[in-house]
Enzyme design. Structure first.
Site, mmCIF file in Angstrom:
data_model
loop_
_atom_site.group_PDB
_atom_site.id
_atom_site.type_symbol
_atom_site.label_atom_id
_atom_site.label_comp_id
_atom_site.label_asym_id
_atom_site.label_seq_id
_atom_site.Cartn_x
_atom_site.Cartn_y
_atom_site.Cartn_z
ATOM 1 N N THR A 176 0.810 -1.329 -0.014
ATOM 2 C CA THR A 176 -0.053 0.059 -0.018
ATOM 3 C C THR A 176 0.795 1.059 0.094
ATOM 4 O O THR A 176 0.474 2.225 -0.549
ATOM 5 C CB THR A 176 -0.796 -0.109 1.356
ATOM 6 O OG1 THR A 176 -1.755 -1.156 0.947
ATOM 7 C CG2 THR A 176 -1.873 1.284 1.519
ATOM 8 N N SER A 201 1.608 -7.414 -0.836
ATOM 9 C CA SER A 201 2.455 -8.377 -0.198
ATOM 10 C C SER A 201 1.718 -9.812 -0.194
ATOM 11 O O SER A 201 2.309 -10.694 0.123
ATOM 12 C CB SER A 201 2.925 -7.774 1.175
ATOM 13 O OG SER A 201 1.488 -7.702 2.238
ATOM 14 N N THR A 235 1.800 -4.251 4.332
ATOM 15 C CA THR A 235 1.512 -4.815 5.746
ATOM 16 C C THR A 235 1.106 -6.131 5.975
ATOM 17 O O THR A 235 1.165 -6.897 7.123
ATOM 18 C CB THR A 235 0.618 -3.782 6.481
ATOM 19 O OG1 THR A 235 -0.604 -3.728 5.940
ATOM 20 C CG2 THR A 235 1.493 -2.496 6.458
ATOM 21 N N ASP A 236 0.280 -6.813 4.857
ATOM 22 C CA ASP A 236 -0.394 -8.135 5.068
ATOM 23 C C ASP A 236 0.511 -9.214 5.299
ATOM 24 O O ASP A 236 0.183 -9.977 6.424
ATOM 25 C CB ASP A 236 -1.046 -8.440 3.959
ATOM 26 C CG ASP A 236 -2.425 -7.530 3.850
ATOM 27 O OD1 ASP A 236 -2.702 -6.833 4.733
ATOM 28 O OD2 ASP A 236 -3.492 -7.925 2.616
HETATM 29 N N1 ASP Z 1 -2.763 -5.307 0.881
HETATM 30 C C1 ASP Z 1 -1.657 -4.621 1.179
HETATM 31 C C2 ASP Z 1 -0.454 -5.395 1.060
HETATM 32 O O1 ASP Z 1 -0.037 -5.909 1.930
HETATM 33 C C3 ASP Z 1 -1.985 -3.898 2.446
HETATM 34 C C4 ASP Z 1 -0.895 -2.908 3.028
HETATM 35 O O2 ASP Z 1 0.175 -2.715 2.357
HETATM 36 O O3 ASP Z 1 -0.778 -2.395 3.964
HETATM 37 O O4 ASP Z 1 0.326 -5.179 0.092
#
Ligand code: ASP
EC number: 3.5.1.1
Length: 320
Positions: free
Chosen positions: A12, A53, A84-85
């Site tokens: 993200t 991710s 973050t995932d």
């Molecule tokens: N779906 C995103 C990822 O992990 C979530 C994020 O980056 O916060 O790539």
């Protein structure tokens, strides 16, 4: 002048919102040209991947690990931006396989680059500050988000959307960033680092539940798996039927690792009845201390790649 290597991987933090409010990846990472105002820091920036991710797996983690090993000696620190995932998994993999003293700091964002209250640039700048800080050395891989510093070993994503998503339920936050200071509250217990060369082991993660039977476990035992992680109940217990399924898997010499499905606390053998942790351990189940299922999977992957024998594998997964 501190030399920092920045490895962007996507997530993200590198994405943007379209007119409908949907978040999507772009060709250009908005952080590549970002103006960060840090005195005495010289950045070398590489876009190693541009992936959400969820598309990152152990093969990408291995690539990152090898890039960092090559950077040792040439840089004073590394910052990795990441979705973050699965950030906690990449941070744990690197923390478990990299014996380097320089700070390795991971960060991400919960709001994409053009969203109101976007946290990407702020977290990026915070991660750079932590990587350039002398006190951040010898601390393993750190996760920096929302003015907090977490140890890779204990950090987990706790909220689907909140910018304060990362937490360390067992150990507590390791440190804080204020406007002018970086403060560490404690040192980590000793890390047990092993090298890794291959990431091809098949290790599913199963979650236990009330009324779980042994059918899925028996099906898995007959499939081509190298080990299994079970997020067991409470301190590490299973239903009678699931315990029988576990015995069947163990009889095929497939390692079974138990963690707790509880969000906080440590799994350890306490109860002595069929399905209780004491009997599971006697049957050969390995209790992994203080890590969740997704991290135990990576730890077993690393242990198996190092061809640890049964007793060494028990010790490795059991130790903090
Ligand atoms: N779906 C995103 C990822 O992990 C979530 C994020 O980056 O916060 O790539």
């Amino acid at each position: 002048m501190k030399k920092i290597l920045v490895l962007h991987t996507g997530g993200t933090i590198s994405m943007h919102e379209d007119e409908d409010g949907d978040v999507e990846t772009g060709i250009e990472n908005p952080l590549t040209g970002a103006q960060v105002t840090l005195p005495d820091v010289d950045l070398t920036v590489e876009n190693i991947f541009n992936l959400p991710s969820e598309h990152i797996g152990p093969i990408h983690m291995l690539q990152l690990q090898q890039r960092i090993l090559k950077a040792e000696g040439a840089f004073d620190g590394v910052v990795i931006t990441h979705g973050t995932d699965t950030l906690e998994e990449t941070s744990f993999f690197l923390d478990s396989t990299l014996d380097v003293s320089m700070p390795i700091v991971m960060t991400g964002a919960m709001r994409s680059s053009n969203e109101l209250g976007s946290d990407g640039l702020y977290n990026y700048q915070s991660a750079l500050r932590v990587a350039a800080e002398h006190e951040s050395q010898h601390r393993g891989v750190l996760v920096v988000m929302n003015d907090e510093i977490h140890a890779a070993r204990f950090v987990t994503k706790t909220h689907t959307t909140n910018v304060a998503t990362f937490g360390s339920p067992i150990s507590g936050t390791m440190g804080l960033l204020t406007k002018r200071q970086i403060i560490y509250f404690y040192d980590l217990p000793k890390r047990h680092i092993l090298p890794i060369a291959h990431v091809d082991k098949r290790i599913p993660v199963l979650k236990a539940y009330a009324g779980m039977d042994g059918q899925l476990l028996e099906l898995l035992a007959a499939s081509n798996i190298d080990g299994i992680i079970i997020e067991a109940l409470g301190a590490g217990n299973l239903s009678r039927e699931a315990a029988q399924g576990v015995q069947y898997i163990l009889s095929r010499n497939i390692p079974v690792v138990v963690v707790s499905r509880s969000f906080n606390g440590v799994a350890e053998p306490v109860y002595d009845y069929l399905g209780g942790g004491v009997q599971l351990e006697k049957a050969g189940v390995i209790f992994a201390t203080s890590i969740n299922g997704q991290k135990a999977r990576l730890k077993l992957l690393i242990g198996l790649d190092n061809r640890l024998d049964d007793s060494a594998l028990h010790t490795y997964l059991h130790q903090l």
